[in-house]
Design a protein around this motif. Structure first.
Motif, PDB file in Angstrom:
ATOM      1  N   GLY A 110       0.907  -1.080  -0.110  1.00  9.22           N
ATOM      2  CA  GLY A 110       0.176  -0.084   0.087  1.00  9.22           C
ATOM      3  C   GLY A 110       0.848   1.330  -0.089  1.00  9.22           C
ATOM      4  O   GLY A 110       0.778   2.180  -0.715  1.00  9.22           O
ATOM      5  N   ILE A 111       1.899   1.285   0.821  1.00  5.28           N
ATOM      6  CA  ILE A 111       2.781   2.261   0.911  1.00  5.28           C
ATOM      7  C   ILE A 111       3.573   2.661  -0.440  1.00  5.28           C
ATOM      8  O   ILE A 111       3.595   3.580  -0.957  1.00  5.28           O
ATOM      9  CB  ILE A 111       3.676   2.337   2.157  1.00  5.28           C
ATOM     10  CG1 ILE A 111       2.938   2.280   3.362  1.00  5.28           C
ATOM     11  CG2 ILE A 111       4.615   3.486   2.040  1.00  5.28           C
ATOM     12  CD1 ILE A 111       3.590   2.087   4.728  1.00  5.28           C
ATOM     13  N   ILE A 115       3.856   5.637  -3.359  1.00  2.00           N
ATOM     14  CA  ILE A 115       5.297   6.190  -3.700  1.00  2.00           C
ATOM     15  C   ILE A 115       5.284   6.148  -5.394  1.00  2.00           C
ATOM     16  O   ILE A 115       5.573   7.212  -5.942  1.00  2.00           O
ATOM     17  CB  ILE A 115       6.415   5.477  -3.087  1.00  2.00           C
ATOM     18  CG1 ILE A 115       6.415   5.842  -1.604  1.00  2.00           C
ATOM     19  CG2 ILE A 115       7.641   6.236  -3.597  1.00  2.00           C
ATOM     20  CD1 ILE A 115       7.500   5.019  -0.739  1.00  2.00           C
ATOM     21  N   ARG A 116       5.127   4.948  -5.585  1.00  2.00           N
ATOM     22  CA  ARG A 116       5.102   5.026  -7.192  1.00  2.00           C
ATOM     23  C   ARG A 116       4.383   3.639  -7.684  1.00  2.00           C
ATOM     24  O   ARG A 116       4.608   2.619  -7.396  1.00  2.00           O
ATOM     25  CB  ARG A 116       6.667   4.561  -7.538  1.00  2.00           C
ATOM     26  CG  ARG A 116       6.729   4.734  -9.065  1.00  2.00           C
ATOM     27  CD  ARG A 116       8.405   4.721  -9.612  1.00  2.00           C
ATOM     28  NE  ARG A 116       8.176   4.387 -10.915  1.00  2.00           N
ATOM     29  CZ  ARG A 116       7.907   5.301 -12.135  1.00  2.00           C
ATOM     30  NH1 ARG A 116       7.797   6.697 -11.593  1.00  2.00           N
ATOM     31  NH2 ARG A 116       7.928   5.123 -13.186  1.00  2.00           N
TER      32      ARG A 116
ATOM     33  N   SER C 276      -6.766   1.025  -0.642  1.00  2.00           N
ATOM     34  CA  SER C 276      -7.728  -0.383  -0.491  1.00  2.00           C
ATOM     35  C   SER C 276      -6.335  -1.601   0.212  1.00  2.00           C
ATOM     36  O   SER C 276      -6.713  -2.313   0.923  1.00  2.00           O
ATOM     37  CB  SER C 276      -8.153  -0.770  -1.499  1.00  2.00           C
ATOM     38  OG  SER C 276      -7.386  -0.958  -2.582  1.00  2.00           O
ATOM     39  N   THR C 277      -5.489  -1.422  -0.294  1.00  2.00           N
ATOM     40  CA  THR C 277      -4.394  -2.651   0.029  1.00  2.00           C
ATOM     41  C   THR C 277      -3.893  -2.114   1.443  1.00  2.00           C
ATOM     42  O   THR C 277      -3.639  -3.243   2.237  1.00  2.00           O
ATOM     43  CB  THR C 277      -2.993  -2.604  -0.767  1.00  2.00           C
ATOM     44  OG1 THR C 277      -3.575  -2.575  -2.280  1.00  2.00           O
ATOM     45  CG2 THR C 277      -2.155  -3.803  -0.740  1.00  2.00           C
ATOM     46  N   LEU C 278      -3.498  -0.942   1.681  1.00  2.00           N
ATOM     47  CA  LEU C 278      -3.198  -0.596   3.088  1.00  2.00           C
ATOM     48  C   LEU C 278      -4.222  -1.078   4.063  1.00  2.00           C
ATOM     49  O   LEU C 278      -4.125  -1.724   5.260  1.00  2.00           O
ATOM     50  CB  LEU C 278      -2.954   0.812   3.030  1.00  2.00           C
ATOM     51  CG  LEU C 278      -2.131   1.463   4.326  1.00  2.00           C
ATOM     52  CD1 LEU C 278      -0.824   1.164   4.183  1.00  2.00           C
ATOM     53  CD2 LEU C 278      -2.214   3.113   4.004  1.00  2.00           C
ATOM     54  N   PHE C 279      -5.416  -0.830   3.642  1.00  2.00           N
ATOM     55  CA  PHE C 279      -6.427  -1.116   4.509  1.00  2.00           C
ATOM     56  C   PHE C 279      -6.584  -2.592   4.757  1.00  2.00           C
ATOM     57  O   PHE C 279      -6.591  -3.138   6.026  1.00  2.00           O
ATOM     58  CB  PHE C 279      -7.981  -0.648   3.907  1.00  2.00           C
ATOM     59  CG  PHE C 279      -9.032  -1.216   4.630  1.00  2.00           C
ATOM     60  CD1 PHE C 279      -9.265  -0.472   5.959  1.00  2.00           C
ATOM     61  CD2 PHE C 279      -9.887  -2.026   4.170  1.00  2.00           C
ATOM     62  CE1 PHE C 279     -10.501  -0.825   6.651  1.00  2.00           C
ATOM     63  CE2 PHE C 279     -10.953  -2.544   4.830  1.00  2.00           C
ATOM     64  CZ  PHE C 279     -11.302  -2.050   6.118  1.00  2.00           C
TER      65      PHE C 279
END
Lengths: 287, 243, 308
Positions: A110-111, A115-116, C276-279
């Motif tokens: 996710g991070i 960033i890219r 969504s992925t972070l979640f």
């Protein structure tokens, strides 16, 4: 011949990644499913440094290694050690650490997407190079060379130094290691951090010849796991041989049949190993 | 005591782990209604022998048969269904199940295959007999050590086994508990059950066993009544070392 | 071992009736969310039947779901078969696949199983795309039926009912009891006479069967099927998260997780898709560090505290 050489070069880099995971799973007993994301982070760092400041990935490696070491050490101490402590048995630790590292893997993806979100494309030493009648890209050769040097250094450190011996002792038996006065928790943290650093550096090297993106980590986690299991958990020599086999088979399948089937071929090997030698090529059958 | 017919026959059972021979050419019979002790110094292969009988491990060579049926090539669950029940060296109860469910677990799949109300009543009877009636619906985490041991025994008895294997069932008990434990096994013996027990507590062996097999370095070095084998010079040497 | 509770049955019937009238009162966007939710109820509940008691984390849902969707699509567009025939064949094929995977991996430690199922959807997708491109020609796979969202919803609801009845039967059966014992201590399970490998494979097969059935039924929703879309590894993770957030110790646990999670997930993926992925990652950490027994575990703990 082309297949043989490209396969071996690819396998050499795979071996380095598998070594990282082997330290984490074989010593710290944590199945780290965020391992591939650590690799992609190493690749992202190389891409970023190269594009922003034209810094060679070989130099970036020197920055990635300590950062990944500290980052993984923190992850182990703050997120994983509590799980080790609360687990009543190995089974519970397995389930908890799998879920937790899945979580970390998603968070890292996710991070990185923020960033890219595009491919990490850059061109470093993409010149043809003649070797034994085959043409390979220079960057593959350089990555292979670096992987061999790092692997060799790690092997010597494990076998000829005091902390290396402590790491091996914990890998064989954490309980016995405790009895001879080894601080198992500290050695586990060290091994986990070192494994993360090796993986990150592996990512930096791989990014010179394979184009990575934020979400590709899981594929590398899979490959590293297959190699570790194929070689036998905790077996460095086994992992190297297994990595070379995987590199060869993938290259052969991609060249001779279809590049889309490389993952399927890795799976086929995995399945055969599970069916016929679940303890790995070099592992001893446990009782 | 040993008037019954032969129930279990161990014939030349051998187990190798790589280069290590843990059990070597063990041969002995166990008769019906007999309590047979397997004794010997630490690391002499007693627990491995128990694991061979219960199907946890497969013999490298030799055979183990019960009433003419080969056990030695069967997986553990089949051995259990033929009527061999066991307890474990380090007590193993099922932590996520209640006390009574632990006992039902012993009978539902094995030799007797009890289920439903039948299983429930039988488990209650067993818990009553072993003095656990008050704990019937508690989670197992609340049990004391000896109660855990009792529960494990109840689970083994729930399948109404032909042969009961007790692997150091008395280990780790304090003197009062030990007496309770010995009395309990002695009751089982009076009921006419066939039991094989691995034990270090000599008092228990003298008072409980009809016969003993003594093992050292994986081999049988003596067999006979407890009082006889325990005075055998070779057995004493095995325990105390050469002097 | 438990007695049949009439209040439980009445409650279940009322809930079912309420669920059945949803398409009559909801439409458009709300109905579409409801279809997604009931799909996940079926997937997460059947997942928990196996993974709940045994603690084997299966990430194969996406692969079986994909097999269901893909077989329906290829059967209807390439071989002119009816939807009903393909929807009947697909779960059987998935069950066979699950049996083979189970036989290879379930004899071994849980980690091997997780790893194998982790990339399974990806691998099946690779294989299917390869076969599609090289042998079948890529004409595109269309699933054209007269079904509306409401029809799909009712079919999935029927699947849920079957899963709940099966789950209820399982929790009262020897097989279900055997799985609980296996999850507690596999060595003990073997020695009380349980064929551990067989029990695990049978349940894993059931999970595969239902996942493919759901995949087959939902296929008409998309009209056009692409292997890349139906073999989604993300689906496997969502199923695991929803089931664990709800709690797997009760048959109705996953339901408690699915409904809030589907709604939140809908909102996040349509408004903040970058997050969504972070979640998902945060949801996993929440499960491990805050609610290891799910909402149901949390509710039961509060219930005990209130009574004490």
């Amino acid at each position: 011949m082309d297949i043989l050489i490209s396969g071996l070069l690819l396998g050499g880099t795979y071996a380095l990644i598998a070594m990282g995971l082997n330290l984490q799973y074989g010593v710290a007993r944590i199945m780290n499913l965020a391992n591939g994301e650590m690799l992609v982070l190493g690749g992202l760092a190389a891409f970023w440094m190269f594009v922003a400041a034209e810094i060679s990935p070989l130099l970036t490696m020197l920055i990635v290694a300590p950062l990944a070491f500290v980052g993984n050490w923190l992850i182990y101490v703050f997120l994983l050690k509590p799980l080790v402590r609360r687990a009543k048995n190995q089974g519970q630790l397995e389930v908890d650490s799998i879920l937790a590292t899945f979580g970390m893997s998603f968070i890292l993806v996710g991070i990185m997407v923020m960033i890219r979100s595009e491919y990490f494309t850059y061109s470093f030493l993409a010149n043809p190079f003649e070797i034994l009648g085959s043409t390979v890209a220079e960057n593959r050769l350089v990555a292979f060379g670096a992987a061999v040097l790092i692997g060799l250094a790690l092997y010597l450190w494990l076998n000829h130094s005091r902390p290396g011996m402590a790491v091996r002792a914990v890998s064989v038996s954490p309980d016995a290691a405790k009895l001879v006065g080894i601080n198992v928790e500290r050695i586990s943290a060290l091994a986990f951090a070192l494994g993360g650093a090796v993986t990150g550096v592996g990512g930096t090297l791989i990014s010179t010849f394979i184009t990575l993106d934020a979400s590709v980590g899981v594929i590398f986690t899979m490959k590293a796991l297959i190699i570790v299991i194929m070689g036998g958990v905790g077996e460095i020599r086994g992992a190297i041989l297994a990595a070379l086999i995987l590199g060869l088979v993938e290259t052969a399948v991609a060249t001779l049949i279809d590049p889309g089937l490389t993952l399927a071929s890795a799976y086929l090997i995995f399945l055969l190993i599970l069916l016929f030698r679940p303890q790995g090529l070099f592992g001893r059958r446990s009782t | 005591m040993s008037t019954g017919r032969t129930l279990l026959q161990v014939n030349g059972a051998t187990k190798r782990f790589g280069g290590l021979v843990a059990v070597s050419g063990m041969t002995f019979d166990v008769k019906e209604h007999e309590v047979m002790g397997i004794i010997g110094p630490n690391g002499s292969g007693k627990t491995t022998m128990m694991n061979l009988i219960s199907g946890e491990l497969r013999v490298t060579s030799g055979s183990i048969a019960m009433q003419g049926r080969q056990l030695s090539q069967l997986p553990a669950h089949k051995v259990s269904r033929l009527g061999v029940a066991r307890t474990f060296q380090l007590v193993r109860i099922l932590p996520g199940l209640s006390v009574i469910e632990n006992v039902i677990a012993g009978g539902a799949f094995g030799h007797s295959r009890r289920w439903g109300d039948d299983a429930l009543h039988f488990a209650q009877t067993l818990l009553d007999r072993l003095g656990l009636a008050d704990h019937m619906y508690q989670p197992v985490g609340a049990l004391t050590y000896i109660d855990q041991k009792r529960l494990e025994l109840a689970r083994a008895l729930a399948s109404e086994p032909q042969v009961l294997l007790l692997d150091e069932w008395l280990a780790g008990l304090n003197p009062t508990e030990l007496q309770i434990g010995i009395d309990l096994i002695s009751d089982l013996r009076k009921e006419g059950r066939t039991i094989i027990l691995v034990e270090h507590v000599m008092d228990a062996i003298r008072s409980l066993c009809d016969r003993c097999v003594v093992m050292n370095s994986g081999k049988k070095i003596a067999e006979g009544k407890p009082s006889e084998v325990l005075s055998d010079p070779e057995v004493i040497r095995a325990y105390l070392g050469d002097e | 071992m438990k007695q049949v509770s009439w209040s439980g049955i009445v409650l279940a019937i009322i809930l079912f009736a309420l669920a059945a009238i949803v398409p009559l009162v909801a439409n458009g966007y709300h109905l579409s969310v409801a279809v997604t939710a009931i799909m996940y109820v079926a997937l997460a509940t059947s997942w928990a039947l196996f993974s709940g008691p045994t603690h084997y984390i299966s990430l194969a849902s996406g692969a079986f779901f994909g097999v269901g969707g893909y077989l329906v699509a290829t059967g209807m567009s390439d071989y002119d078969q009816s939807f009903w025939l393909m929807a009947a064949i697909a779960p059987v094929v998935a069950a066979i696949l699950a049996t083979l995977i189970g036989l290879a991996t379930l004899r071994l430690s849980g980690v091997y199983f997780v790893i194998f199922t982790l990339g399974l959807a990806e691998m099946v997708r690779n294989l299917v795309s390869w076969i599609q491109n090289n042998f079948l020609g890529s004409r595109g796979l269309y699933v054209l039926t007269d079904f509306t969202e409401a029809h799909i919803y009712w079919m999935l609801l029927a699947v849920c009912v079957v899963i709940y009845i099966f789950g209820w039967w399982l929790s009262h059966s020897r097989l279900g009891f055997a799985l609980r014992i296996i999850g507690n201590d596999e060595a003990v399970a073997k020695h009380v006479g349980i064929n551990t490998a067989l029990s695990k494979v049978v349940l894993f097969m059931t999970t595969g069967f239902f996942a493919a059935l759901v995949g087959a039924i939902i296929a008409p929703r998309y009209s056009y099927i692409e292997p890349n879309q139906v073999f989604s590894p993300e689906l496997s993770f969502l199923v695991v998260i929803m089931a664990l957030i709800g709690g797997t110790n009760r048959l109705w646990g996953p339901l408690v997780g699915v409904i809030p999670f589907t709604i939140i997930w809908e909102i996040i993926s349509s408004n903040f898709s970058n997050f969504s992925t972070l979640f998902l990652g945060l949801a996993f950490l929440l499960i491990v560090y805050v609610i290891p027994n799910g909402f149901v575990g949390l509710l039961e703990k509060w219930g005990r505290r209130l009574r004490a």
